[in-house]
Motif scaffolding. Structure first.
Motif, PDB file in Angstrom:
ATOM      1  N   ARG A 139       6.627   9.046  13.461  1.00 46.81           N
ATOM      2  CA  ARG A 139       6.650   9.377  12.023  1.00 46.81           C
ATOM      3  C   ARG A 139       8.088   9.458  11.506  1.00 46.81           C
ATOM      4  O   ARG A 139       8.394   9.010  10.390  1.00 46.81           O
ATOM      5  N   MET A 145       9.926   7.150   8.637  1.00 45.91           N
ATOM      6  CA  MET A 145      10.697   7.623   7.494  1.00 45.91           C
ATOM      7  C   MET A 145      12.081   6.989   7.459  1.00 45.91           C
ATOM      8  O   MET A 145      12.614   6.673   6.381  1.00 45.91           O
ATOM      9  N   ARG A 169       5.345   7.966   2.526  1.00 44.26           N
ATOM     10  CA  ARG A 169       4.415   8.952   3.099  1.00 44.26           C
ATOM     11  C   ARG A 169       2.959   8.563   2.841  1.00 44.26           C
ATOM     12  O   ARG A 169       2.083   8.818   3.667  1.00 44.26           O
ATOM     13  N   GLN A 178       0.042   8.308   5.634  1.00 45.81           N
ATOM     14  CA  GLN A 178      -1.244   9.008   5.532  1.00 45.81           C
ATOM     15  C   GLN A 178      -2.407   8.020   5.588  1.00 45.81           C
ATOM     16  O   GLN A 178      -3.453   8.306   6.190  1.00 45.81           O
TER      17      GLN A 178
END
Length: 996
Positions: free
Chosen positions: A913, A917, A923, A927
């Motif tokens: 994750r 980024m 994001r 998700q």
């Protein structure tokens, strides 16, 4: 012609003389001076007479108007005659003009007399010609004003002369109307006079001008005649100007008179309105006074009824108390009752099938089929709870099978109840019945049956079918004191005694004693919950005593138990344990030879000071003494508190009592003696309804003691429970909610598991409720009750199962699409009623307040806890797994290909994750990848691969992907993966070089 002109002048002279004669008329004396000496009745009589005189003057004014009209007619005739003179007879005209001038000269004194007597003629007329008298009118107005200035009309009360006021106002209105009519007539006549005088002036000016023109033809006489005519014209203009001024003054007076009449009429109208308002106000006050008298009579009647009802209740309570006293004092001495030989009929509950009651009736008059038993829901009735009262059985209602059926003889009904062994030591059972809508206690006794040895029964005698409820309360001790000395011991704890000296009471005194235990667990719980009670060490039981007397002639000695100081109790317990160990393991005594004994005696004699034998406390201190380096520091004081030492054997004892207002206070100047380790003794100088003894630390402030007592009293009123919500295993929508005391939660969970309710959230936090509180359930979130009752309720009782079953459903099936279940919150609210203390309402307030006759109960609602709960989405089809288009990498000129993505996804961990980024992946996309992984059969490796593919798809061809990917791995702590990417790049470049 000259004779007629002279006759006309003589008429005018006579008319002027007639007017001048009014100067000699005697003026009527004013009546305002007489009013100062006359009484109120004389004023009213004179007022009526003046009104009559005004009416007579109005009749006479009509005759005067006719005379004025005749005189105006004569003047008009004479004026017309003067206009018709022949223009050729100039000399005769001049002579006649000179004669007219002479007549005018003779009449000038009359004009002066008229001017001087104008005001008098305007003011009044002679008695023979009297019509309307303005001075009489003014006097009447003054009389009316003085009448209204009198106290008779100024002060409004019940005897106000309304009828006289109406008649006076009518007279005033009539007088003003007459004055207004006279004023209008005078104004019309003055207007006519002014018009006539204007015509006369114009005729004279025309005649003089024409004659002046004729005279100018003669040169000899032109100057003389012209001067004479000019002089005559000037005189005539002066007379006409004077007449005009008199006329203007008359018009002004007429206007003022008219305005005065208008003001007088307005004042009369206002007087009428004021009289009407005063009459309405008097009537309204009379109605208010009558209403007040009716309300006061009704209030006094209600107060009388209330006093009679209170007296009746007091008489009934007294009779019941006497009967209860006799029954209590005669307990154990009763003979075998007659009803014990009667047959017992068992009635079952229709809902649960358990035993409802056992009824005994006279065999020849009672049959089992004549009465049925019905279970009553507590929400359908208003069962009242007293202090420390609990419901311990099912509420039943006896219903006759036929409406015409009546009990011929009393029946005995035994109702089963449940009570724990610990509660049975300090509590007793009693029965309350619904008698005409009011729950009353009826006499009852505890009985047993051989075929139901596991149940306890309380039996009552009934003469009619009623609704019954079995409850428990603190044990009561009924004692009757006389003048003789006596001693009373509590049946709950024999250590609690009341010792009465001789002549403490001058008559028989009935005393009712109840004991509210306060155990050490309650004190520890209070110390943990309330910061104001940290200095509390122990508490005695709370004594509740009902006295008939309001004072004691001699003090009463009270003995009450109170736990000792915990530090002292631990020390004594340790000393006892050491003593018991010594008794169990005695030390062996080794015999000493005689020679050694002699040596020891000689050595002892040489020592001057022999050591003392150590006591048991000193030995205990040596045993418990820590090593030298671990010895505690001496006790330090800081702001009145101990620094770190809690084992202080010193303490203080205080006696606290509760007054009628419900507040606890310290009883001053009471010496409390500790008879034993856990027994105290003190004296009561006056009767207290509730009192207790607190043992606190020595540094406790006295102001905090009432707070401690209030906290103990409130804590004993509450029941600490937990809410348990469980769902059926085979149907998660079927839910059961139950409240249980904290010491029974484990058993409750086991029982609910046996019933099939295994799923659901954990029990709630500890909450405090009272007996008889209504628990209301609300739902929040995407959860609701599927039944029609949106807010189900039930009543909490600690001895009766308090549970509720309901069926859950979702609010909207399209909400919470991202969750696999529907989520919501169950809210528990406590609904209770607060009743004002009767003793707090004084008798004075009860008389003033109309609503104080009925006891008002205020409803309150507080939130207890919130419990999250979920239900599955059985009826909602899950969303299909989105089909993802296959990703094919067609670029062969770059080492970052599909094989490298698969290899990196397999080697990455939870840091993927952070890497995403760093690679500027949003994001929302992360998700979405996680959501797709949850709803499909994908793994975490597939999620990492999809992340790398997402980054690769949005990278341009000209960007060095190897450098970007290497920097991302180095930044997030994976240099090994960065090295693999670098090696892959070098190998790719080497192969390209060899190929070339």
């Amino acid at each position: 012609m000259p004779g007629e002109r002279k006759h006309g002048g003589h008429g005018r002279h006579d008319h002027g003389g007639g007017h001048g004669s009014t100067v000699k008329t005697s003026k009527r004396p004013s009546s305002s001076g007489k009013k100062r000496t006359t009484t109120q009745e004389d004023k009213e009589a004179e007022l009526i007479a003046s009104v009559q005189s005004v009416n007579e003057s109005n009749e006479n004014s009509r005759e005067n108007e006719e005379m004025v009209a005749r005189e105006n007619l004569k003047n008009n005739v004479s004026t017309n005659e003067s206009e018709n003179i022949d223009s050729g007879n100039d000399r005769e005209k001049v002579a006649e003009d000179e004669k007219t001038e002479t007549e005018v000269g003779h009449s000038s004194p009359e004009v002066q007399i008229k001017d001087e007597g104008a005001e008098n003629r305007w003011a009044e007329k002679s008695k023979e010609e009297e019509g309307f008298n303005i001075r009489s009118f003014n006097d009447n107005i003054l009389e009316f004003t003085e009448i209204f200035d009198s106290d008779r009309y100024r002060h409004v009360d019940e005897n106000y002369p309304v009828e006289d006021l109406v008649s006076v106002v009518a007279d005033i209105s009539r007088t003003i109307e007459e004055f207004k009519q006279q004023t209008q007539n005078s104004q019309q006549q003055l207007e006519g006079l002014r018009m006539k005088m204007k015509q006369v002036k114009e005729n004279i000016q025309f005649s003089v001008s024409r004659k002046a023109f004729d005279i100018r033809t003669d040169d000899d006489l032109q100057s003389i005649e012209e001067r004479e005519l000019t002089e005559k014209l000037a005189k005539l203009n002066a007379e006409i100007a004077k007449a005009n001024s008199d006329l203007s003054e008359a018009l002004r007076l007429s206007a003022e008179t008219e305005s005065t009449a208008v003001r007088a009429q307005i004042a009369a109208e206002r007087a009428k309105e004021e009289a009407k308002r005063i009459e309405e106000e008097v009537e309204w006050r009379a109605q208010q006074e009558e209403r007040r008298k009716r309300e006061e009579a009704k209030k006094m009647e209600e107060l009388r009824r209330q006093r009679e009802e209170e007296a009746r209740k007091e008489e009934e309570e007294k009779k019941a108390k006497d009967a209860e006293w006799k029954r209590r004092e005669a307990t154990g001495a009763e003979r075998t009752a007659e009803w014990e030989n009667w047959p017992a009929h068992e009635l079952q509950l229709s809902s649960s099938g358990g035993l409802a009651c056992i009824i005994r009736g006279k065999p020849n008059s009672f049959d089992e089929s004549s009465v049925t038993c019905k279970e009553i829901d507590q929400l359908d009735i208003e069962l009242t709870y007293g202090p420390q009262e609990e419901l311990v059985g099912t509420i039943i209602k006896l219903v006759p099978t036929s409406e015409k059926l009546k009990l011929q003889s009393p029946i005995y009904v035994a109702i089963p109840f449940t009570i724990s062994r610990a509660s049975g030591h300090s509590r007793e059972a009693f029965v309350r019945a619904d008698v005409n809508g009011e729950w009353r206690e009826i006499p009852s006794t505890e009985v047993t049956y051989d075929n139901h040895k596991d149940l306890k029964f309380v039996q009552v005698e009934l003469k009619d079918c009623l609704t019954l409820a079995v409850m428990t309360r603190l044990k009561r001790d009924y004692v009757t004191f006389s003048k003789r000395p006596s001693k009373m011991a509590s049946s709950c704890d024999h250590r609690i005694t009341l010792t009465v000296c001789r002549d403490t009471f001058y008559r028989k005194e009935h005393i009712l004693l109840q004991v509210q235990p306060v155990d050490s667990a309650t004190v520890h719980d209070l110390q943990a919950r309330n910061g104001n009670c940290k200095h509390l060490l122990a508490s005695s039981p709370i004594l509740l005593v009902q006295w008939e007397s309001t004072e004691l002639h001699k003090p009463i000695v009270v003995t009450i138990p109170c736990p000792p100081n915990p530090a002292k109790a631990r020390k004594i317990a340790q000393m006892r344990r050491i003593k018991e160990e010594k008794m169990k393991n005695p030390q062996k005594v080794i015999p000493v030879p005689m020679d050694l004994r002699e040596k020891e005696e000689n050595a002892g004699k040489q020592n001057k000071a022999k050591p003392k034998k150590k006591t048991l406390q000193e030995q205990l201190a040596e045993i418990n003494a820590p090593p030298e380096e671990e010895k505690p520091k001496p006790t330090k004081w800081y702001m009145g508190d101990y620094a770190h030492n809690d084992d202080d054997e010193n303490d203080l004892l205080y006696l606290l009592a509760r007054t009628g207002t419900g507040k606890w206070s310290v009883v001053p100047e009471v010496e409390i003696v500790q008879v034993k380790l856990d027994l105290l003794q003190f004296t009561l100088e006056r009767p207290f309804e509730q009192f207790m003894v607190l043992r606190v630390r020595t540094n406790t402030e006295e102001d905090s003691l009432p707070v401690m007592s209030t906290a103990i009293h409130d804590l004993l009123q509450k029941r600490f429970v937990q809410a348990v919500i469980k769902q059926r295993s085979d149907n998660s929508f079927d839910t059961r909610l139950e409240l249980a005391p904290i010491n029974r939660v484990t058993k409750l969970l086991k029982r609910m598991n046996e019933d099939g309710f295994e799923d659901g959230p954990e029990p709630s936090q500890i909450i405090g409720v009272c007996e008889g509180d209504i628990i209301e359930i609300n739902f929040r979130g995407n959860i609701q009750n599927s039944s029609s009752d949106k807010c189900p309720r039930f009543v909490f009782n600690s001895n009766v199962p308090s549970f509720l079953e309901f069926y859950l459903s979702e609010v909207d099936q399209y909400l919470q699409r991202n969750f696999s279940v529907f989520r919501g919150v169950v809210e528990l609210y406590r609904t209770y009623y607060v009743t004002a203390d009767k003793k707090a309402v004084t008798r004075k307030e009860a008389v003033v307040d109309e609503n104080s006759f009925c006891v008002r109960r205020e409803k309150k609602k507080t939130l207890l806890c919130e419990i999250p709960i979920t239900i599955p989405k059985y009826h909602v089809e899950p969303s299909p797994v989105p089909l993802q288009a296959p990703v094919v990498i067609r670029n062969d000129s770059d080492p970052v290909n599909d094989d490298l993505m698969r290899h990196l996804a397999a080697d990455m961990g939870d840091e993927w994750r952070k890497v995403a980024m760093t690679l500027n992946i949003s994001r929302a996309r992360i998700q979405a990848i996680l959501r797709n992984t949850q709803i499909s059969d994908s793994t975490d490796e597939d999620a990492r691969y999809h992340m790398l593919i997402t980054w690769l798809k949005k990278m341009p061809k000209s960007i060095d992907k190897v450098t970007v990917l290497t920097n991302a791995f180095m930044k997030n702590g994976r240099p090994d993966l960065a090295e693999q990417v670098r090696i892959k790049d070098e190998a790719f470049r080497r192969n390209i070089t060899q190929t070339v």
